[in-house]
Design an enzyme around this catalytic site. Sequence first.
Site, PDB file in Angstrom:
ATOM      1  N   ASN A   1       0.825  -1.208   0.000  1.00  0.00           N
ATOM      2  CA  ASN A   1       0.000   0.000   0.000  1.00  0.00           C
ATOM      3  C   ASN A   1       0.863   1.264   0.000  1.00  0.00           C
ATOM      4  O   ASN A   1       0.528   2.252   0.634  1.00  0.00           O
ATOM      5  CB  ASN A   1      -0.924  -0.026   1.240  1.00  0.00           C
ATOM      6  CG  ASN A   1      -1.906   1.127   1.272  1.00  0.00           C
ATOM      7  OD1 ASN A   1      -2.539   1.436   0.271  1.00  0.00           O
ATOM      8  ND2 ASN A   1      -2.024   1.786   2.421  1.00  0.00           N
TER       9      ASN A   1
ATOM     10  N   GLY B   1       1.809   3.046  -2.772  1.00  0.00           N
ATOM     11  CA  GLY B   1       1.699   3.888  -3.964  1.00  0.00           C
ATOM     12  C   GLY B   1       0.655   4.986  -3.855  1.00  0.00           C
ATOM     13  O   GLY B   1      -0.362   4.843  -3.178  1.00  0.00           O
TER      14      GLY B   1
ATOM     15  N   GLN C   1       7.315   0.865   4.984  1.00  0.00           N
ATOM     16  CA  GLN C   1       8.543   0.460   4.328  1.00  0.00           C
ATOM     17  C   GLN C   1       9.573   1.566   4.522  1.00  0.00           C
ATOM     18  O   GLN C   1       9.267   2.639   5.041  1.00  0.00           O
ATOM     19  CB  GLN C   1       8.298   0.153   2.850  1.00  0.00           C
ATOM     20  CG  GLN C   1       7.895   1.319   1.990  1.00  0.00           C
ATOM     21  CD  GLN C   1       7.647   0.890   0.538  1.00  0.00           C
ATOM     22  OE1 GLN C   1       6.552   1.023   0.041  1.00  0.00           O
ATOM     23  NE2 GLN C   1       8.661   0.383  -0.137  1.00  0.00           N
TER      24      GLN C   1
ATOM     25  N   GLY D   1      10.661   0.422  -3.482  1.00  0.00           N
ATOM     26  CA  GLY D   1      10.093  -0.753  -4.141  1.00  0.00           C
ATOM     27  C   GLY D   1       9.647  -1.797  -3.135  1.00  0.00           C
ATOM     28  O   GLY D   1      10.010  -1.761  -1.961  1.00  0.00           O
TER      29      GLY D   1
ATOM     30  N   ASN E   1      -0.329  -6.754  -4.540  1.00  0.00           N
ATOM     31  CA  ASN E   1      -0.535  -5.312  -4.714  1.00  0.00           C
ATOM     32  C   ASN E   1      -1.985  -4.977  -4.380  1.00  0.00           C
ATOM     33  O   ASN E   1      -2.902  -5.684  -4.806  1.00  0.00           O
ATOM     34  CB  ASN E   1      -0.253  -4.900  -6.165  1.00  0.00           C
ATOM     35  CG  ASN E   1       1.181  -5.168  -6.570  1.00  0.00           C
ATOM     36  OD1 ASN E   1       2.062  -5.282  -5.728  1.00  0.00           O
ATOM     37  ND2 ASN E   1       1.420  -5.278  -7.862  1.00  0.00           N
ATOM     38  N   ILE E   2      -2.189  -3.882  -3.667  1.00  0.00           N
ATOM     39  CA  ILE E   2      -3.558  -3.545  -3.263  1.00  0.00           C
ATOM     40  C   ILE E   2      -4.422  -3.162  -4.464  1.00  0.00           C
ATOM     41  O   ILE E   2      -5.646  -3.249  -4.406  1.00  0.00           O
ATOM     42  CB  ILE E   2      -3.579  -2.432  -2.190  1.00  0.00           C
ATOM     43  CG1 ILE E   2      -4.940  -2.434  -1.477  1.00  0.00           C
ATOM     44  CG2 ILE E   2      -3.231  -1.062  -2.779  1.00  0.00           C
ATOM     45  CD1 ILE E   2      -4.936  -1.882  -0.096  1.00  0.00           C
ATOM     46  N   ASP E   3      -3.798  -2.785  -5.585  1.00  0.00           N
ATOM     47  CA  ASP E   3      -4.601  -2.421  -6.763  1.00  0.00           C
ATOM     48  C   ASP E   3      -4.899  -3.615  -7.671  1.00  0.00           C
ATOM     49  O   ASP E   3      -5.494  -3.457  -8.733  1.00  0.00           O
ATOM     50  CB  ASP E   3      -3.934  -1.293  -7.558  1.00  0.00           C
ATOM     51  CG  ASP E   3      -2.601  -1.688  -8.175  1.00  0.00           C
ATOM     52  OD1 ASP E   3      -2.206  -2.870  -8.070  1.00  0.00           O
ATOM     53  OD2 ASP E   3      -1.938  -0.809  -8.766  1.00  0.00           O
TER      54      ASP E   3
ATOM     55  N   LYS F   1      -4.257   0.044 -13.016  1.00  0.00           N
ATOM     56  CA  LYS F   1      -3.122   0.965 -13.111  1.00  0.00           C
ATOM     57  C   LYS F   1      -3.520   2.289 -13.759  1.00  0.00           C
ATOM     58  O   LYS F   1      -2.936   3.327 -13.480  1.00  0.00           O
ATOM     59  CB  LYS F   1      -1.991   0.335 -13.943  1.00  0.00           C
ATOM     60  CG  LYS F   1      -1.465  -0.988 -13.404  1.00  0.00           C
ATOM     61  CD  LYS F   1      -0.770  -0.827 -12.074  1.00  0.00           C
ATOM     62  CE  LYS F   1      -0.191  -2.142 -11.572  1.00  0.00           C
ATOM     63  NZ  LYS F   1       0.310  -2.028 -10.178  1.00  0.00           N
TER      64      LYS F   1
END
Length: 516
Positions: free
Chosen positions: A122, A124, A198, A229, A258-260, A403
């Site tokens: 999470n 991004g 992160q 990353g 990936n959360i998306d 995306k």
Amino acid sequence: MVGRTLVPPLDIPWSEVVFGHQRSPSMEFKELTKKDAQVQLTHELQKLSTTCPQPMRESVQLDFDGFEKLFSRFINESGPSVEWDRIQKLPDAAVTCYSELHPPEGSTIKELLNKLVVVKLNGGLGTSMGCQGPKSIIPVRSELTFLDLTVQQIEHLNKTYGCTVPLVLMNSFNTDEDTQKVIRKYQGFQVKTYTFNQSRYPRINKESLMPIAKTAGNDFDLEAWYPPGHGDFYQSFKNSGLLQEFLNQGKEYVFISNIDNLGATVDLRILSFLLQGDNSSKCEFLMEVTDKTRADVKGGTLIQYEEKLRLLEIAQVPKEHVDDFKSVKTFKIFNTNNLWISLKAMSQILDEGTMDMEVIINHKHLDNGLNIIQLEQAVGAAVKSFNGAVGINVPRSRFLPVKKTDDLLLVMSNLYRLQQGSLVMSPLRMFETTPLVKLGPNHFGRVKEFLRRFASIPDMLELDHLTVSGDVTFGKGVSLKGTVIIIANHGDRIDIPPGAILENKIVSGNLRILDH
């Protein structure tokens, strides 16, 4: 310089001590030894650490320690990480077909799920879709966000099977504050939510290879730092204390995605494959792969190299072999970044210091004109550090990333139905594949502008291919079938009228519908 290490006084730049004032930064660096480059970096990081408040020092130092290790690999590793001619054919046992997996017995499901931790990446922002804040809080379906859907999915599991699957969010310094505010609304849900951050690494100047940051405190310049990353997951997860906490709770596997990726839901067949029968706890790392199409030619793929499974990314491929890499015939599968990893093995590898991931060098040009480098790693690249690693070739439905607004149009449409937070392909769709959608970025690239152009989302059940370019709007109840191409030239506008049915049509020119 050979045989001794020079450490400059704190107030004098390293380059001046070694070379005086006459050299350019690029010349200075090229003449520094690798060892001295690392000494200079250490010195710069020490200066930065003195600028942050005492309560932050420990976490900042952990970040800097991690960055120094990454920088050392970047400086000292030369040549390609993969020699093309040494890539081996994937053994038959390396990738198992999902259809060969069996669902678990109903009586064992609760026990299996209680050994699982779900982690969503999470870090991004939604900037690529013209949104402020974390990408995970963009509404994607029925006013529900990525985060809402994820919580719904896990709560459904916990309620249905009486289990306690926790949700862990790996945030970045870009997303943490906003995410913390949002997750308060889930307090009444049957999902225990954890977060950790992160690392925060310094961007380095492309010429001098030194940090561009001036301070490391709370008032830091966002442009000078980056989240490195998702390969940073392992060490940050350990540093947060959560890895040990979950081991103490008796958890055995973590499912990372990936959360998306709206297709990345907990799969009981895969969980059973890992924890029951012949494979019980032997597979330390499982990567979900799926068949490559022309839309996925840049996606990383699994290879056999030096008798181990490895993830091969396009950035590692020599220029003369890029076409081979993109070939659907040569490399038939690609990595979905849905990963299932043994917590015990992860802890052991981190303790031994044998976690090995290639360094990805990401060049960027900042708005202020500066050329910088970000050193990153990919979470899937650690596959070669684990024993018994396998790939599972999963249905395409488990890879549904959002995306761009092209993807958003698909997931908002009647191609999918929402069931307990999961998007399921409509049974009314005649084909298993999703349509190929290309929307012009100038008019459709930002979510707000994209939504303004649709009075309602078109019926897309029979659509194969949609291309839209220019100033185009859609009325209510439009139906798109087969291949539809709509091109409004510069200065023209096309309004697709309400109730229009476009089947295998090319629409171009100028079509205005005016209120009167």
